[in-house]
Design a protein around this motif. Structure first.
Motif, PDB file in Angstrom:
ATOM      1  N   VAL A 139       0.839  -1.202   0.000  1.00 16.83           N
ATOM      2  CA  VAL A 139       0.000   0.000   0.000  1.00 16.83           C
ATOM      3  C   VAL A 139       0.875   1.253   0.000  1.00 16.83           C
ATOM      4  N   GLY A 140       2.028   1.183   0.687  1.00 16.34           N
ATOM      5  CA  GLY A 140       2.946   2.320   0.689  1.00 16.34           C
ATOM      6  C   GLY A 140       3.487   2.625  -0.699  1.00 16.34           C
ATOM      7  N   ASP A 141       3.738   1.574  -1.524  1.00 16.96           N
ATOM      8  CA  ASP A 141       4.190   1.819  -2.897  1.00 16.96           C
ATOM      9  C   ASP A 141       3.119   2.550  -3.697  1.00 16.96           C
ATOM     10  N   LEU A 142       1.854   2.179  -3.501  1.00 16.65           N
ATOM     11  CA  LEU A 142       0.767   2.856  -4.202  1.00 16.65           C
ATOM     12  C   LEU A 142       0.692   4.324  -3.792  1.00 16.65           C
ATOM     13  N   LYS A 143       0.854   4.593  -2.482  1.00 12.05           N
ATOM     14  CA  LYS A 143       0.832   5.991  -2.023  1.00 12.05           C
ATOM     15  C   LYS A 143       2.029   6.764  -2.549  1.00 12.05           C
ATOM     16  N   THR A 144       3.181   6.084  -2.715  1.00 10.19           N
ATOM     17  CA  THR A 144       4.365   6.751  -3.265  1.00 10.19           C
ATOM     18  C   THR A 144       4.114   7.199  -4.691  1.00 10.19           C
ATOM     19  N   LEU A 145       3.456   6.352  -5.496  1.00 13.93           N
ATOM     20  CA  LEU A 145       3.125   6.744  -6.870  1.00 13.93           C
ATOM     21  C   LEU A 145       2.148   7.921  -6.876  1.00 13.93           C
ATOM     22  N   LEU A 146       1.193   7.924  -5.947  1.00 16.53           N
ATOM     23  CA  LEU A 146       0.271   9.055  -5.858  1.00 16.53           C
ATOM     24  C   LEU A 146       0.999  10.328  -5.457  1.00 16.53           C
ATOM     25  N   THR A 147       1.970  10.211  -4.566  1.00 14.87           N
ATOM     26  CA  THR A 147       2.765  11.383  -4.175  1.00 14.87           C
ATOM     27  C   THR A 147       3.511  11.945  -5.367  1.00 14.87           C
ATOM     28  N   ALA A 148       4.033  11.055  -6.234  1.00 11.27           N
ATOM     29  CA  ALA A 148       4.772  11.504  -7.406  1.00 11.27           C
ATOM     30  C   ALA A 148       3.884  12.286  -8.358  1.00 11.27           C
ATOM     31  N   ILE A 152       1.261  15.049  -2.886  1.00 11.13           N
ATOM     32  CA  ILE A 152       0.652  14.923  -1.553  1.00 11.13           C
ATOM     33  C   ILE A 152       1.411  13.859  -0.789  1.00 11.13           C
ATOM     34  N   LEU A 153       1.862  14.189   0.400  1.00 10.78           N
ATOM     35  CA  LEU A 153       2.649  13.249   1.186  1.00 10.78           C
ATOM     36  C   LEU A 153       1.832  12.002   1.506  1.00 10.78           C
ATOM     37  N   ALA A 154       2.552  10.871   1.623  1.00 13.37           N
ATOM     38  CA  ALA A 154       1.878   9.599   1.879  1.00 13.37           C
ATOM     39  C   ALA A 154       1.146   9.598   3.210  1.00 13.37           C
ATOM     40  N   CYS A 155       1.713  10.286   4.222  1.00 10.56           N
ATOM     41  CA  CYS A 155       1.087  10.296   5.544  1.00 10.56           C
ATOM     42  C   CYS A 155      -0.225  11.062   5.565  1.00 10.56           C
ATOM     43  N   GLN A 156      -0.484  11.895   4.498  1.00 12.49           N
ATOM     44  CA  GLN A 156      -1.715  12.670   4.444  1.00 12.49           C
ATOM     45  C   GLN A 156      -2.766  12.033   3.531  1.00 12.49           C
ATOM     46  N   GLN A 157      -2.427  10.906   2.955  1.00 13.25           N
ATOM     47  CA  GLN A 157      -3.338  10.261   2.019  1.00 13.25           C
ATOM     48  C   GLN A 157      -4.240   9.274   2.749  1.00 13.25           C
ATOM     49  N   PHE A 185     -10.916   5.840  -3.556  1.00 13.19           N
ATOM     50  CA  PHE A 185     -11.190   7.264  -3.394  1.00 13.19           C
ATOM     51  C   PHE A 185     -10.142   7.845  -2.456  1.00 13.19           C
ATOM     52  N   LEU A 186      -9.496   8.925  -2.902  1.00 10.22           N
ATOM     53  CA  LEU A 186      -8.424   9.566  -2.133  1.00 10.22           C
ATOM     54  C   LEU A 186      -8.991  10.746  -1.361  1.00 10.22           C
ATOM     55  N   THR A 187      -8.764  10.755  -0.050  1.00  8.56           N
ATOM     56  CA  THR A 187      -9.150  11.872   0.817  1.00  8.56           C
ATOM     57  C   THR A 187      -7.903  12.442   1.454  1.00  8.56           C
ATOM     58  N   VAL A 188      -7.821  13.794   1.468  1.00 10.23           N
ATOM     59  CA  VAL A 188      -6.655  14.480   2.006  1.00 10.23           C
ATOM     60  C   VAL A 188      -7.142  15.593   2.908  1.00 10.23           C
ATOM     61  N   PRO A 189      -6.661  15.709   4.154  1.00  8.62           N
ATOM     62  CA  PRO A 189      -7.081  16.805   5.044  1.00  8.62           C
ATOM     63  C   PRO A 189      -6.392  18.106   4.714  1.00  8.62           C
ATOM     64  N   ASP A 190      -7.090  19.205   5.011  1.00  9.88           N
ATOM     65  CA  ASP A 190      -6.493  20.542   4.947  1.00  9.88           C
ATOM     66  C   ASP A 190      -5.923  20.863   3.564  1.00  9.88           C
ATOM     67  N   LEU A 269       2.470  11.263  13.744  1.00  7.97           N
ATOM     68  CA  LEU A 269       2.491  12.405  14.662  1.00  7.97           C
ATOM     69  C   LEU A 269       2.723  13.715  13.918  1.00  7.97           C
ATOM     70  N   ALA A 270       3.532  13.660  12.828  1.00  5.96           N
ATOM     71  CA  ALA A 270       3.808  14.875  12.075  1.00  5.96           C
ATOM     72  C   ALA A 270       2.563  15.426  11.418  1.00  5.96           C
ATOM     73  N   CYS A 271       1.613  14.547  11.080  1.00  2.28           N
ATOM     74  CA  CYS A 271       0.393  14.977  10.399  1.00  2.28           C
ATOM     75  C   CYS A 271      -0.806  15.050  11.334  1.00  2.28           C
ATOM     76  N   SER A 272      -0.617  14.755  12.614  1.00  2.00           N
ATOM     77  CA  SER A 272      -1.756  14.691  13.529  1.00  2.00           C
ATOM     78  C   SER A 272      -2.212  16.057  14.019  1.00  2.00           C
ATOM     79  N   GLY A 273      -1.338  17.057  13.931  1.00  2.00           N
ATOM     80  CA  GLY A 273      -1.712  18.390  14.387  1.00  2.00           C
ATOM     81  C   GLY A 273      -1.349  18.695  15.826  1.00  2.00           C
ATOM     82  N   ILE A 274      -0.583  17.820  16.503  1.00  2.00           N
ATOM     83  CA  ILE A 274      -0.171  18.105  17.877  1.00  2.00           C
ATOM     84  C   ILE A 274       0.970  19.111  17.881  1.00  2.00           C
ATOM     85  N   ARG A 275       1.204  19.708  19.047  1.00  2.00           N
ATOM     86  CA  ARG A 275       2.247  20.723  19.163  1.00  2.00           C
ATOM     87  C   ARG A 275       3.622  20.084  19.121  1.00  2.00           C
ATOM     88  N   HIS A 276       4.575  20.815  18.587  1.00  2.00           N
ATOM     89  CA  HIS A 276       5.979  20.370  18.545  1.00  2.00           C
ATOM     90  C   HIS A 276       6.827  21.409  19.278  1.00  2.00           C
TER      91      HIS A 276
END
Length: 669
Positions: A139-148, A152-157, A185-190, A269-276
């Motif tokens: 599934v990660g390979d499929l998201k990598t092709l979508l990122t290309a 859109i980053l894979a963590c946001q897909q 169906f691809l959903t992406v936040p923000d 965590l990078a895409c979750s919206g928590i404080r850093h």
């Protein structure tokens, strides 16, 4: 031997990526636990590519339309991903595996591969992205092709529409049993209206490698934990790690602090919206509520298509009913399996088991534990002796003719229910499907050992369902007895009471042993505390003694240094006086000399001649040269008795009547 097989099982899962323990054990047993043969059996040789053989230096990805050739069946909208040397528009490099969708050439060196080429039509906004990927990919390979293609980053897909939802991005496409053509169906936040990522999202790639500090407060135990994770860690992985610290299963965790828009635990965590870099959380155990038992029952007719035969099951039927009662409160439906085939999540399977059991047999049944087998063992057996309970594992099988009677008449019997609810933690599983049986045997092997798994494997279907009574005795969790489905209510109740009696007696002994152990540990702790106090007192005395000796040594050193300084000053003064002292006159000088005899403090005598015109200072300087300074010694004349050091040093010896000879005495002051 069991340890070697566990190591082979772990190596096999690491090499093949198969997460299902039952499936892994099945492949290993088919090859007699030969690791290499099992890997070659699961993974075709064409797909065994080393990481070093993969092309990861790709700078730009371009979409090229390929015209179908005569030798290949044409398919509409076939997309080929190729690599072109150019500047990459993305803020990071993308590792893309190229060539999976090329037309394979005939070869005599390798047999024909069984790898399938899957087609994906992914809908995103008003656009349809068509991709091809072999089922050996993830599934990660499929998201990598979508990122290309979309940037859109894979963590946001978020991909929706799967036939079987993948557990993670590492899940292989072959394990999902996908058809050749798939619509997702691809959903992406923000996402902004123009399709570009916001300024904050453009830095997500950098946040993925940044450390996050999560301060978690456990309200159940009033403990605080400070955990550090990389931004690539998912929310589910964080919750799983917290489970190892707090012993609160993920499904029972109630969190405060996650952003309200966070809905998917697979989000990083990078895409979750928590404080850093620091974020605060609280976690507690969800309250457990038992399902109330309803008194009113209805008749259910289940029509099931089993592998062996079709079974009509009547539940809770009354002893007598009229012809009109046949059509009252009768519900006809197709019987659903208690656990679906090829279930991946053991917890989800247990929850589904409990719900379907209630739908099929009514509310009058034991309360099934909503968790994995390992969690059920921890809840029942791996606790203190006072809180420990028996564990009853109910094994169901729809292919047995004893199932309906056992579930309706035995498990629903009031005395049996009362005994199970008071003394047992009840956990259920459905062995109807072979895949679920293998998954259960894998869980038993990990939790109870290979001997218990072999015992369960040898239970025949005709003797199912079965109730395994598990208890912890002498630090070992073992199967105490197995109650098969071909027993009556009295035999079942007798087995349960016997198990409770043995467990109660053993529990009483272990409670007494734990109390004695706790008393011994208390005495030991008190003795250790007293010993530590005595040791600290001795250390304090020794430290004070060492400090006193150190101060005395320092004082001696200071005095010695001072004495040496004084000696140096005296010696310098003596040398200076010696250089200025006149020479002793000769005895032949005549009447102009006087002879002075000095009697020293130790009784010795010293004689010297002086000029009678010499001042008293010359005599005193001579004594200084000899080591008798006037500030330390008195110089007493014999007659008249007087201290010459107190007189004027400018007076001559003749004026002091110290001629032609005189004896003086030196006394210490």
């Amino acid at each position: 031997m069991s340890e070697n097989r566990e190591q082979v099982l772990a190596d096999f899962q690491a090499c093949t990526g198969i997460e299902d323990v039952g499936e892994a054990i099945f492949h290993l047993e088919e090859t007699n636990w030969d690791l290499l043969a099992a890997i070659n059996r699961v993974m075709p040789q064409e797909t065994q590519t080393l990481p070093s053989e993969m092309d990861v230096d790709v700078e730009m990805i371009e979409e090229i339309k390929r015209e179908p050739s005569n030798s290949v069946k044409s398919s509409p909208d076939v997309t080929v991903i190729s690599c072109v040397r150019s500047d990459c528009p993305l803020p990071f490099q993308l590792p893309v595996s190229v060539g999976a969708d090329f037309i394979p050439l005939p070869s005599t060196s390798q047999p024909e591969s069984s790898t399938r080429l899957l087609q994906f039509r992914i809908h995103f906004r008003e656009e349809v992205i068509q991709l091809q990927l072999p089922d050996t990919g993830t599934v990660g390979d499929l998201k990598t092709l979508l990122t290309a293609q979309l940037g859109i980053l894979a963590c946001q897909q978020g991909l929706e529409g799967w036939k079987h939802y993948p557990s993670s991005d590492l899940t292989t496409l072959a394990s999902l049993n996908l058809p050749k053509e798939n619509i997702l169906f691809l959903t992406v936040p923000d996402i902004m209206e123009d399709g570009e990522l916001s300024a904050e999202d453009s830095s997500t790639a950098e946040r993925l490698i940044q450390p996050y500090t999560l301060n978690v407060h456990d309200e159940s135990q009033q403990k605080n934990y400070s955990l550090k994770f990389l931004g690539s860690k998912t929310v589910l992985e964080v919750k799983t790690d917290v489970y190892t610290l707090t012993d609160i299963p993920v499904r029972h965790q109630v969190w405060t602090g996650w952003p309200s828009q966070l809905k998917n635990d697979r989000t990083t965590l990078a895409c979750s919206g928590i404080r850093h870099p620091v974020h605060e959380f609280t976690v507690k155990r969800a309250p457990f509520t038992a399902h109330p038992i309803k008194e009113n029952k209805k008749f259910v007719v289940d029509l099931a298509d089993s592998d062996n035969s079709s079974v009509e099951e009547f539940e809770d039927a009354s002893e007598t009913f009229t012809e009109d009662d046949i059509f009252v409160d009768v519900e006809t439906k197709r019987m659903q399996p208690l656990i679906p085939n090829n279930v991946e999540d053991e917890v989800a399977g247990c929850i589904h088991f409990s719900d379907q059991f209630t739908n099929r047999y009514g509310e009058c049944h034991p309360e099934f534990f909503p968790g994995s087998l390992d969690e059920a063992v921890k809840e029942a057996c791996l606790r203190s002796a006072k809180d420990r309970r028996l564990l009853a594992v109910y094994l169901h099988h729809d292919g047995s003719v004893l199932t309906n009677v056992f579930c309706t008449q035995l498990l629903g019997f009031e005395s049996v229910l009362q005994c199970l609810n008071n003394h047992f933690v009840v956990w259920g599983w459905d062995l109807t499907h072979e895949s679920n049986k293998l998954k259960f045997l894998g869980s038993v092997t990990r939790t109870l050992g290979s001997v218990a798994a072999m015992t369960i494997r040898n239970i025949e279907v005709e003797r199912l369902p079965a109730l395994l009574i598990i208890m912890r005795m002498r630090s070992a969790t073992e199967i105490f007895t197995i109650v098969h489905g071909n027993v009556g209510v009295s035999e079942l109740l007798t087995s349960l009471i016997q198990a409770v009696d043995v467990f109660t007696e053993q529990q009483r002994m272990e409670i007494r042993e734990e109390d004695e152990r706790a008393a011994r540990e208390l005495v030991k702790r008190e003795q250790d505390a007293a010993y530590q106090e005595s040791l600290e007192a001795d250390r304090a005395k020794e430290e004070a003694k060492r400090h006193q000796e150190l101060m005395e040594n320092r004082e001696k050193e200071r005095r010695e240094i001072r004495r040496q300084e004084v000696e140096l000053i005296k010696e310098a003064h003596r040398l200076e006086v010696k250089s200025q002292l006149p020479e002793e006159p000769q005895e032949s000088a005549g009447a102009g000399i006087t002879k002075i005899r000095f009697r020293l403090p130790k009784g010795e005598c010293l004689t010297r001649r002086f000029q009678i015109t010499a001042p008293l200072k010359v005599l005193l300087d001579f004594l200084v040269v000899q080591g008798y300074p006037p500030d330390e010694y008195k110089v007493i004349s014999s007659w008249p008795r007087r201290d010459l050091t107190s007189l004027d040093s400018k007076l001559t010896l003749q004026e002091l009547k110290l001629c032609p000879q005189e004896t003086v005495i030196l006394e210490e002051r």
